[in-house]
Scaffold this motif. Structure first.
Motif, mmCIF file in Angstrom:
data_model
loop_
_atom_site.group_PDB
_atom_site.id
_atom_site.type_symbol
_atom_site.label_atom_id
_atom_site.label_comp_id
_atom_site.label_asym_id
_atom_site.label_seq_id
_atom_site.Cartn_x
_atom_site.Cartn_y
_atom_site.Cartn_z
ATOM 1 N N TYR A 32 0.829 -1.199 0.000
ATOM 2 C CA TYR A 32 0.000 0.000 0.000
ATOM 3 C C TYR A 32 0.868 1.255 0.000
ATOM 4 C CZ TYR A 32 -3.493 3.461 1.069
ATOM 5 O OH TYR A 32 -4.294 4.578 0.997
ATOM 6 N N TYR A 33 1.934 1.241 0.796
ATOM 7 C CA TYR A 33 2.851 2.380 0.812
ATOM 8 C C TYR A 33 3.383 2.675 -0.592
ATOM 9 C CZ TYR A 33 7.483 4.426 0.767
ATOM 10 O OH TYR A 33 8.576 5.167 0.419
ATOM 11 N N GLN A 34 3.711 1.635 -1.347
ATOM 12 C CA GLN A 34 4.249 1.810 -2.692
ATOM 13 C C GLN A 34 3.249 2.489 -3.626
ATOM 14 O OE1 GLN A 34 7.290 1.306 -3.697
ATOM 15 N NE2 GLN A 34 8.114 0.230 -1.911
ATOM 16 N N GLN A 35 1.963 2.372 -3.322
ATOM 17 C CA GLN A 35 0.924 2.947 -4.176
ATOM 18 C C GLN A 35 0.645 4.417 -3.870
ATOM 19 O OE1 GLN A 35 -2.585 0.499 -3.719
ATOM 20 N NE2 GLN A 35 -1.434 -1.391 -4.050
ATOM 21 N N ILE A 36 1.100 4.905 -2.717
ATOM 22 C CA ILE A 36 0.804 6.277 -2.306
ATOM 23 C C ILE A 36 1.638 7.256 -3.127
ATOM 24 C CG2 ILE A 36 0.816 7.943 -0.412
ATOM 25 C CD1 ILE A 36 0.562 5.581 1.524
ATOM 26 N N GLU A 37 0.976 8.237 -3.701
ATOM 27 C CA GLU A 37 1.677 9.288 -4.432
ATOM 28 C C GLU A 37 1.851 10.490 -3.513
ATOM 29 O OE1 GLU A 37 1.189 12.051 -8.453
ATOM 30 O OE2 GLU A 37 -0.010 10.230 -8.204
ATOM 31 N N GLY A 38 3.073 10.924 -3.327
ATOM 32 C CA GLY A 38 3.357 12.031 -2.433
ATOM 33 C C GLY A 38 2.967 13.370 -3.021
ATOM 34 N N LEU A 39 3.056 14.405 -2.197
ATOM 35 C CA LEU A 39 2.809 15.763 -2.676
ATOM 36 C C LEU A 39 3.871 16.175 -3.681
ATOM 37 C CD1 LEU A 39 1.737 17.901 0.416
ATOM 38 C CD2 LEU A 39 0.468 17.582 -1.700
ATOM 39 N N ASN A 40 5.085 15.691 -3.483
ATOM 40 C CA ASN A 40 6.191 15.998 -4.380
ATOM 41 C C ASN A 40 6.828 14.694 -4.847
ATOM 42 O OD1 ASN A 40 8.530 16.788 -5.697
ATOM 43 N ND2 ASN A 40 9.014 18.411 -4.232
ATOM 44 N N PRO A 41 6.464 14.222 -6.046
ATOM 45 C CA PRO A 41 7.013 12.935 -6.525
ATOM 46 C C PRO A 41 8.524 12.983 -6.761
ATOM 47 C CG PRO A 41 5.763 14.036 -8.263
ATOM 48 C CD PRO A 41 5.518 14.810 -7.007
ATOM 49 N N GLY A 42 9.108 14.176 -6.739
ATOM 50 C CA GLY A 42 10.540 14.292 -6.919
ATOM 51 C C GLY A 42 11.341 13.993 -5.668
ATOM 52 N N ILE A 43 10.658 13.749 -4.540
ATOM 53 C CA ILE A 43 11.334 13.413 -3.289
ATOM 54 C C ILE A 43 11.260 11.903 -3.091
ATOM 55 C CG2 ILE A 43 11.362 13.710 -0.785
ATOM 56 C CD1 ILE A 43 10.120 16.444 -1.159
ATOM 57 N N SER A 44 12.406 11.252 -3.073
ATOM 58 C CA SER A 44 12.461 9.797 -2.896
ATOM 59 C C SER A 44 12.273 9.438 -1.422
ATOM 60 C CB SER A 44 13.803 9.267 -3.398
ATOM 61 O OG SER A 44 13.899 7.873 -3.179
#
Length: 256
Positions: A32-44
């Protein structure tokens, strides 16, 4: 229970059964964590789940909460990394709630167990989780939060869906229950400000950006539940404005 419902029911849990979770459930959490899209996809980012079912990590017990599992959240240390961390972690916390698990953020604890070598990433927050002793939920009325009248300045009369968005934002958890957010509300947009604190009470300021990320995740979850198109953006024409000793952070814009 889905994530939207969990917003109104989830509570912090500090007492746990030291019962192991099934491997399939632990894998489901990671997936599930892998599916979450962050506010900033440029932050690993990256997570590590630490098994404490035998109670071996006593340092964490003394500084935080004794739980069967701890989750460490790692991120590149970039601009707005803590905002992004709060946004991702709250979604993960709500997912755990839907699985019947209790959770508690541990802001003052850093991992010195398990695999702590995360190359260029920094541990931003830790989370205690597992089956709780007693209920892992509470009624919305039991949450100790400021009222919307205290948090909002209304420029226009809000419609029902706007009230639902604001209520979910109001219920967002925050360190020391600081509730740093303040809202200027129009018909189709919410301008979010952070209340300035004169004193950094118990390191509260350190996690203020994280708290705001948690709150923004609530807004996006409700928008998705209500089939609303919403963007979180920072507006240049708002950034110079002040609101009751607060700093402008971002705006939630609804496309209608």
């Amino acid at each position: 229970m889905n994530l939207y419902e969990a917003i109104f029911l989830r509570k912090s849990v500090r007492n746990y059964e030291m019962e192991p979770l099934k491997p399939a459930l632990l894998n489901e959490i990671k997936e599930y964590y892998q599916q979450i899209e962050g506010l900033n996809p440029g932050i690993s980012t990256e997570i590590s789940i630490i098994d404490n079912t035998k109670g071996q990590y006593k340092r964490v017990h003394l500084l935080g909460v004794k739980a069967p599992y701890y989750l460490a959240f790692y991120s590149e240390d970039k601009d707005k990394a803590m905002l992004n961390a709060g946004y991702i972690m709250e979604q993960l916390v709500l997912f755990l709630c839907t699985k019947g698990l209790g959770t508690c953020f541990l802001g003052s604890v850093k991992p010195k167990m398990g695999n702590s070598d995360k190359r260029n990433k920094k541990c931003m927050i830790m989370l205690a989780f597992g089956y709780s002793k007693g209920s892992n939920t509470r009624k919305p009325s039991e949450a100790k939060r400021m009222s919307l009248q205290e948090l909002c300045v209304y420029k226009e009369v809000p419609r029902q869906w706007m009230k639902q968005l604001l209520e979910a934002a109001r219920l967002a958890p925050s360190s020391m229950n600081s509730q740093p957010w303040r809202f200027v509300v129009y018909d189709n947009r919410i301008h979010v400000f952070a209340k300035k604190h004169n004193v950094n009470y118990f390191g509260m300021g350190k996690y203020e950006e994280f708290n705001l990320g948690v709150m923004f995740s609530h807004l996006m979850i409700v928008a998705e539940e209500l089939w609303l198109d919403m963007d979180l953006i920072r507006l240049d024409d708002i950034s110079h404005k002040s609101f009751s000793n607060s700093e402008y952070i971002m705006s939630a814009i609804l496309r209608t």
